[in-house]
Design a protein around this motif. Structure first.
Motif, PDB file in Angstrom:
ATOM      1  N   ARG A 190     -16.135   0.127 -25.190  1.00  0.00           N
ATOM      2  CA  ARG A 190     -16.409  -0.120 -23.771  1.00  0.00           C
ATOM      3  C   ARG A 190     -17.420  -1.240 -23.558  1.00  0.00           C
ATOM      4  NH1 ARG A 190     -14.528   3.872 -20.350  1.00  0.00           N
ATOM      5  NH2 ARG A 190     -13.846   5.813 -21.356  1.00  0.00           N
ATOM      6  N   GLU A 191     -18.453  -1.288 -24.419  1.00  0.00           N
ATOM      7  CA  GLU A 191     -19.507  -2.267 -24.197  1.00  0.00           C
ATOM      8  C   GLU A 191     -18.988  -3.698 -24.334  1.00  0.00           C
ATOM      9  OE1 GLU A 191     -20.263  -0.565 -28.427  1.00  0.00           O
ATOM     10  OE2 GLU A 191     -19.315   0.031 -26.541  1.00  0.00           O
TER      11      GLU A 191
ATOM     12  N   GLU B 293     -13.171   5.960 -35.652  1.00  0.00           N
ATOM     13  CA  GLU B 293     -14.409   6.573 -36.128  1.00  0.00           C
ATOM     14  C   GLU B 293     -15.599   5.625 -36.117  1.00  0.00           C
ATOM     15  OE1 GLU B 293     -14.279   6.285 -40.971  1.00  0.00           O
ATOM     16  OE2 GLU B 293     -13.149   7.910 -40.048  1.00  0.00           O
ATOM     17  N   ILE B 294     -15.351   4.315 -36.092  1.00  0.00           N
ATOM     18  CA  ILE B 294     -16.436   3.336 -36.040  1.00  0.00           C
ATOM     19  C   ILE B 294     -16.654   2.830 -34.622  1.00  0.00           C
ATOM     20  CG2 ILE B 294     -17.230   1.068 -36.836  1.00  0.00           C
ATOM     21  CD1 ILE B 294     -15.652   1.521 -39.409  1.00  0.00           C
ATOM     22  N   TYR B 295     -15.599   2.372 -33.965  1.00  0.00           N
ATOM     23  CA  TYR B 295     -15.739   1.649 -32.706  1.00  0.00           C
ATOM     24  C   TYR B 295     -15.625   2.527 -31.463  1.00  0.00           C
ATOM     25  CZ  TYR B 295     -15.349  -2.357 -35.774  1.00  0.00           C
ATOM     26  OH  TYR B 295     -15.573  -3.265 -36.782  1.00  0.00           O
TER      27      TYR B 295
ATOM     28  N   THR C  80      -7.533  -4.563 -40.591  1.00  0.00           N
ATOM     29  CA  THR C  80      -8.484  -4.281 -41.667  1.00  0.00           C
ATOM     30  C   THR C  80      -9.341  -3.050 -41.389  1.00  0.00           C
ATOM     31  OG1 THR C  80      -9.995  -5.867 -40.635  1.00  0.00           O
ATOM     32  CG2 THR C  80      -8.605  -6.677 -42.429  1.00  0.00           C
ATOM     33  N   HIS C  81      -9.084  -2.372 -40.251  1.00  0.00           N
ATOM     34  CA  HIS C  81      -9.836  -1.157 -39.913  1.00  0.00           C
ATOM     35  C   HIS C  81      -8.914  -0.029 -39.461  1.00  0.00           C
ATOM     36  CE1 HIS C  81     -13.534  -3.493 -40.175  1.00  0.00           C
ATOM     37  NE2 HIS C  81     -12.994  -4.393 -39.365  1.00  0.00           N
TER      38      HIS C  81
ATOM     39  N   PHE D 170     -12.521   3.348 -42.869  1.00  0.00           N
ATOM     40  CA  PHE D 170     -12.082   2.285 -41.981  1.00  0.00           C
ATOM     41  C   PHE D 170     -13.112   1.176 -41.808  1.00  0.00           C
ATOM     42  CE2 PHE D 170      -9.764   6.163 -40.623  1.00  0.00           C
ATOM     43  CZ  PHE D 170      -8.569   5.805 -41.226  1.00  0.00           C
ATOM     44  N   GLY D 171     -14.112   1.157 -42.676  1.00  0.00           N
ATOM     45  CA  GLY D 171     -15.018   0.022 -42.707  1.00  0.00           C
ATOM     46  C   GLY D 171     -14.322  -1.227 -43.204  1.00  0.00           C
ATOM     47  N   ALA D 172     -13.396  -1.070 -44.157  1.00  0.00           N
ATOM     48  CA  ALA D 172     -12.582  -2.182 -44.667  1.00  0.00           C
ATOM     49  C   ALA D 172     -11.343  -1.594 -45.314  1.00  0.00           C
ATOM     50  CB  ALA D 172     -13.360  -3.028 -45.674  1.00  0.00           C
TER      51      ALA D 172
END
Length: 277
Positions: free
Chosen positions: A104-105, A131-133, A163-164, A227-229
């Motif tokens: 959202r940001e 899980e990250i974003y 890649t994620h 899912f970092g890479a």
């Protein structure tokens, strides 16, 4: 006016920008102090210089992908406007751009600082769980439906998104891109491709020490933070795109693997059959 309505009319034919013109434009963007740029502390995607990376990818979108100034553009994973910013200087006023992202940001910053000056640039939050974003997202990536009509986009790209993602979600994105692309439309996607060089012992970016999952086709640097890479078996993404109805036109391998290249991640460009884009 809705996003869907913005995408109704096909782009008019346009001549590609020459290498000299593009080089001049890239330098002008790098030196333009009036272009919007977020506080470096708020840049949550990737590393490196925000503007320099955006300008670099403008070059790849045009030179490798074939992006034209009049195209209707879809940016999947628009983040905090890193690629949208240089595209404001390349796309014609009659073109359209839609950026979608689960963070959202990033969408809010882009709406405030880019859409206000460039009304043909629009951004939309997709509440896809990641899980990250976007760990609190309500929708699963495997159920994605892009907020666009069929055949309404001339050029789509996913830079540092595959890649994620897990394989099942990549396949859904490929099918959705194929649906919204007009005949002859183009799709540029970046990834880590685990070919013989990528899996070999030669020196490479130490951040890219991938380990294959038991069944594949995916590889992860850190199984505890998958899912970092994410990387994929050589040929898997090509087959995924083909199954979605797209035709791979170009594969350009990146320098993450320790070989010379003009870009870090691997790049694939595919087209939707038919048309003259």
């Amino acid at each position: 006016m809705s996003v869907h309505q913005l995408q109704v009319h096909p782009a008019k034919p346009a001549l590609p920008m020459s290498d000299v013109q593009l080089d001049w434009l890239m330098q002008a963007i790098l030196g333009n102090r009036f272009l919007p740029e977020p506080d470096p502390r708020s840049v949550f995607v990737g590393d490196g210089d925000y503007r320099a990376i955006g300008v670099e990818y403008l070059s790849h979108l045009v030179r490798l992908g074939g992006l034209l100034p009049q195209h209707r553009v879809l940016d999947i994973g628009s983040g905090i406007g890193r690629l949208a910013m240089p595209l404001t200087q390349y796309l014609a006023p009659g073109a359209s751009y839609l950026g979608v992202d689960p963070a959202r940001e990033g969408v809010a910053w882009s709406q405030q600082h880019i859409t206000g000056t460039y009304p043909n640039f629009r951004f939309r939050h997709l509440d896809i769980a990641h899980e990250i974003y976007n760990p609190e997202g309500l929708l699963r990536g495997a159920s994605l439906v892009l907020p666009l009509g069929d055949r309404s986009v001339d050029f789509a790209f996913m830079v540092s998104v595959v890649t994620h993602l897990p394989p099942d979600e990549v396949a859904v994105y490929a099918r959705e891109v194929a649906r919204v692309l007009a005949p002859g439309g183009r799709f540029l996607v970046t990834s880590f491709i685990m070919d013989e060089t990528g899996t070999g012992p030669q020196p490479k970016d130490p951040r890219c020490s991938f380990v294959r999952t038991q069944n594949g086709p995916d590889w992860y640097v850190d199984p505890a933070a998958r899912f970092g890479a994410v990387a994929f078996d050589d040929g898997w993404l090509d087959r995924c795109l083909a199954e979605a109805g797209l035709v791979v036109q170009l594969r350009s391998l990146g320098h993450w693997r320790g070989t010379k290249a003009s870009h870090y991640q691997d790049i694939i460009v595919a087209t939707k059959p038919g048309g003259t884009h």
